[in-house]
Design an enzyme around this catalytic site. Structure first.
Site, short mmCIF file in Angstrom:
data_model
loop_
_atom_site.label_atom_id
_atom_site.label_comp_id
_atom_site.label_asym_id
_atom_site.label_seq_id
_atom_site.Cartn_x
_atom_site.Cartn_y
_atom_site.Cartn_z
N GLY A 15 -6.93 -0.24 -1.17
CA GLY A 15 -7.47 -0.61 0.15
C GLY A 15 -8.93 -0.19 0.27
N VAL A 27 -24.22 6.15 -6.85
CA VAL A 27 -24.08 5.98 -8.30
C VAL A 27 -25.27 5.17 -8.84
CG1 VAL A 27 -22.69 4.79 -10.08
CG2 VAL A 27 -21.57 6.25 -8.38
N ARG A 29 -28.31 4.84 -7.57
CA ARG A 29 -29.55 5.65 -7.55
C ARG A 29 -29.55 6.67 -8.68
NH1 ARG A 29 -30.50 7.92 -1.62
NH2 ARG A 29 -32.16 9.00 -2.72
N ARG A 82 -5.57 -5.32 -5.29
CA ARG A 82 -4.53 -4.73 -6.11
C ARG A 82 -4.44 -5.60 -7.37
NH1 ARG A 82 -3.99 -3.28 -0.47
NH2 ARG A 82 -3.73 -1.04 -0.58
N GLY A 112 -7.59 5.15 -4.53
CA GLY A 112 -6.61 6.17 -4.17
C GLY A 112 -5.69 6.51 -5.33
N ASP A 113 -4.55 7.01 -4.98
CA ASP A 113 -3.57 7.49 -5.96
C ASP A 113 -3.24 6.45 -7.03
OD1 ASP A 113 -1.30 9.34 -6.71
OD2 ASP A 113 -0.17 7.57 -6.13
N SER A 115 -4.97 3.78 -7.95
CA SER A 115 -6.16 3.50 -8.77
C SER A 115 -6.39 4.64 -9.77
CB SER A 115 -7.40 3.37 -7.87
OG SER A 115 -7.15 2.39 -6.89
N THR A 135 -9.97 6.37 -0.17
CA THR A 135 -8.82 5.84 0.60
C THR A 135 -8.80 6.52 1.96
OG1 THR A 135 -6.41 5.80 0.80
CG2 THR A 135 -7.31 7.53 -0.60
N ILE A 136 -8.46 5.75 2.99
CA ILE A 136 -8.38 6.37 4.32
C ILE A 136 -7.16 7.27 4.44
CG2 ILE A 136 -9.61 4.50 5.49
CD1 ILE A 136 -6.84 3.56 6.58
N ASP A 137 -6.20 7.16 3.50
CA ASP A 137 -4.89 7.78 3.70
C ASP A 137 -4.87 9.30 3.58
OD1 ASP A 137 -3.98 5.21 4.00
OD2 ASP A 137 -3.19 5.06 1.96
N ASP A 139 -4.12 11.00 1.00
CA ASP A 139 -2.84 11.32 0.35
C ASP A 139 -2.99 11.88 -1.06
OD1 ASP A 139 -3.77 8.96 -0.73
OD2 ASP A 139 -1.89 7.87 -0.54
N GLY A 180 -1.97 4.98 7.00
CA GLY A 180 -1.80 6.18 6.19
C GLY A 180 -0.74 6.04 5.11
N ARG A 181 -0.15 4.89 5.02
CA ARG A 181 0.92 4.64 4.05
C ARG A 181 1.99 5.73 4.15
NH1 ARG A 181 0.07 2.13 -1.91
NH2 ARG A 181 -2.07 1.98 -1.19
N ALA A 196 -2.68 14.04 22.17
CA ALA A 196 -1.43 13.24 22.23
C ALA A 196 -0.25 14.20 22.17
CB ALA A 196 -1.39 12.26 21.07
N ARG A 288 -10.12 0.70 8.79
CA ARG A 288 -10.69 0.59 7.44
C ARG A 288 -12.07 -0.06 7.44
NH1 ARG A 288 -5.86 -1.46 3.61
NH2 ARG A 288 -7.24 -3.24 3.38
P1 ADP Z 1 -4.63 3.03 -4.01
O1 ADP Z 1 -5.53 3.19 -5.17
O2 ADP Z 1 -5.36 2.94 -2.70
O3 ADP Z 1 -3.50 4.04 -3.99
P2 ADP Z 1 -2.71 1.06 -4.95
O4 ADP Z 1 -1.58 2.03 -5.00
O5 ADP Z 1 -2.44 -0.29 -4.36
O6 ADP Z 1 -3.96 1.60 -4.13
O7 ADP Z 1 -3.22 0.90 -6.44
C1 ADP Z 1 -4.36 0.12 -6.73
C2 ADP Z 1 -4.22 -0.48 -8.10
O8 ADP Z 1 -4.18 0.56 -9.07
C3 ADP Z 1 -2.95 -1.27 -8.36
O9 ADP Z 1 -3.00 -2.57 -7.84
C4 ADP Z 1 -2.94 -1.29 -9.88
O10 ADP Z 1 -3.88 -2.21 -10.37
C5 ADP Z 1 -3.44 0.12 -10.21
N1 ADP Z 1 -2.29 1.01 -10.44
C6 ADP Z 1 -1.46 1.54 -9.52
N2 ADP Z 1 -0.50 2.28 -10.09
C7 ADP Z 1 -0.70 2.20 -11.43
C8 ADP Z 1 -0.04 2.73 -12.60
N3 ADP Z 1 1.05 3.50 -12.48
N4 ADP Z 1 -0.55 2.43 -13.80
C9 ADP Z 1 -1.65 1.67 -13.92
N5 ADP Z 1 -2.32 1.13 -12.89
C10 ADP Z 1 -1.86 1.38 -11.66
O1 F6P Z 2 -4.18 2.63 1.35
C1 F6P Z 2 -4.90 2.22 2.47
C2 F6P Z 2 -4.04 1.39 3.36
O2 F6P Z 2 -4.81 0.93 4.46
C3 F6P Z 2 -2.77 2.05 3.87
O3 F6P Z 2 -3.02 2.91 4.95
C4 F6P Z 2 -1.94 0.85 4.22
O4 F6P Z 2 -0.56 1.15 4.16
C5 F6P Z 2 -2.30 -0.13 3.15
O5 F6P Z 2 -3.59 0.24 2.68
C6 F6P Z 2 -2.33 -1.54 3.64
O6 F6P Z 2 -2.68 -2.36 2.59
P1 F6P Z 2 -3.12 -3.89 2.67
O7 F6P Z 2 -4.56 -3.91 2.32
O8 F6P Z 2 -2.29 -4.55 1.66
O9 F6P Z 2 -2.86 -4.36 4.06
#
Ligand code: ADP
Ligand code: F6P
Length: 353
Positions: A15, A27, A29, A82, A112-113, A115, A135-137, A139, A180-181, A196, A288
């Site tokens: 995201g 990066v 610069r 993704r 994020g995680d 990626s 990532t905004i999450d 996490d 926040g997933r 709140a 976002r």
């Molecule tokens: P975020 O990076 O925000 O957590 P995603 O979980 O959607 O977002 O992951 C982004 C991209 O990272 C995925 O679409 C995929 O291309 C890659 N990715 C995610 N998990 C894996 C994994 N276990 N191994 C390799 N690539 C991954």
């Molecule tokens: O990881 C960032 C995030 O905005 C999460 O908070 C949310 O669950 C997800 O991405 C939504 O993803 P999409 O871009 O597929 O709507």
């Protein structure tokens, strides 16, 4: 700085998050300062698979003039996406080869995680990578803050303050759903920052009757304009409740989280607490697609430079983060192995005070 690396790449993945563009500018610069050319990979890992008809749709040369304008802009100039194929080792091997074909000797990956999982796999294939937690999450356990989180929280705070003003004017409660997933940090921080009275998060199992009881107690104390902040991921941790049956008077078997939404949560609470009205608002993408707040801009500035310096020093397979308020870096595998600790005491305080 004398260094053997002459060309690096950068991509944004997952995201989009406020501050991604600012990190790309930092990066760029830094690359210009250290005499390194920079390639922007488009649409996350998709750009590394090189399936587009035109190479320019997958990768672009990023000169300073191109990127200087984008620092404060929302979204990500490089685009993001993704990429399912990246879960497949065969596609990842192709990607690593394409990286080498483009003469790229190191990659900065902002995401994020998920990626980071991809980055770790690329490292294993011999592509030096450094990650910036975009990532905004919030996490990722290894860093106190992810890039974009602070901005997202500020958006929620502005929105909830406005909603609370209307709730006050009309003596009615409100349900506000935030992103926040699977992480409740945005919800908790936004709840604490706005006063709140109820927060619901994925990390703590909950029952709709307990929320209604809390709301009823607050009403009995004279507060009928309560705000319920619910994290989008919290529906999965809701105890089974017959949402349809309650709203339609036709009972059926139900599963955790089934049929629930911010709208329905507000409707159920309205009926259970005898309120005339209870409104719901889903904040969604406004969290976002924002210009980064000062904290995220500053983080991006430092993170981008550190990422380039790490690659040039041959100190790759690292991720950049914030600890004790200062920028730092650590091994990507160790970072991903860390487990998040949810701030339970703060959660209890919001729901008890
Ligand atoms: P975020 O990076 O925000 O957590 P995603 O979980 O959607 O977002 O992951 C982004 C991209 O990272 C995925 O679409 C995929 O291309 C890659 N990715 C995610 N998990 C894996 C994994 N276990 N191994 C390799 N690539 C991954
Ligand atoms: O990881 C960032 C995030 O905005 C999460 O908070 C949310 O669950 C997800 O991405 C939504 O993803 P999409 O871009 O597929 O709507």
């Amino acid at each position: 700085m004398g260094n053997p690396i002459k060309r690096i790449g950068i991509l944004t993945s997952g995201g989009d998050a406020p501050g991604m563009n600012a990190a790309v500018v930092s990066v760029a610069r830094s690359a210009a300062l250290y005499g390194v050319s920079l390639v922007g990979i488009k649409r996350g890992y998709n750009g590394l698979l090189r399936r587009s008809a035109q190479l320019a749709d997958d990768a672009v040369e990023l000169d300073l003039d191109t990127v200087l304008d984008i620092a404060d802009q929302p979204g990500t100039y490089l685009r993001t996406a993704r990429c399912e194929e990246f879960l497949d080792p065969a596609w990842r091997a192709k990607a690593a080869q394409h990286v080498r074909d483009m003469g790229i000797e190191g990659l900065v990956i902002i995401g994020g995680d998920g990626s980071y999982q991809g980055a770790m796999r690329l490292c294993e294939l011999g592509v030096p990578c450094v990650g910036i937690p975009g990532t905004i999450d919030n996490d990722l356990a290894y860093t106190e803050m992810t890039l974009g989180y602070d901005t997202a929280v500020n958006v929620c705070v502005d929105a909830i303050r406005a909603i609370r003003a209307t709730s006050r004017s009309h003596d009615r409660p409100a349900v506000v759903e935030v992103m926040g997933r699977n992480c409740g940090d945005i919800a908790l921080k936004a709840a604490v920052s706005t006063g709140a009275e109820i927060v619901i998060v994925p990390e703590v199992p909950w029952h709709i009757d307990d929320v209604a009881d809390r709301l009823n107690r607050l009403i009995a104390r004279g507060n009928n304009r309560v705000t319920v902040v619910v994290a989008e991921g919290a529906y999965a941790s809701m105890a089974p409740f017959d949402v349809y049956g309650f709203l339609t008077a036709r009972g059926k078997q139900c599963y955790p989280g089934e049929g629930i939404s911010a709208l329905r949560l507000a409707s159920i609470l309205k009926r259970k607490c005898g309120m005339v009205e209870a409104r719901s608002t889903v904040l969604g993408y406004v969290q976002r697609g924002q210009q980064p707040a000062a904290y995220d801009s500053a983080f991006a500035f430092e993170a981008g430079n550190l990422a380039v310096r790490l690659l040039l020093a041959g100190d790759s397979n690292r991720v950049v983060g914030i600890r004790d308020g200062r920028i730092f870096h650590m091994d990507i595998t160790q970072a991903l192995a860390e487990r998040r600790a949810f701030h339970r005491e703060l959660y209890d305080l919001v729901n008890e005070l």
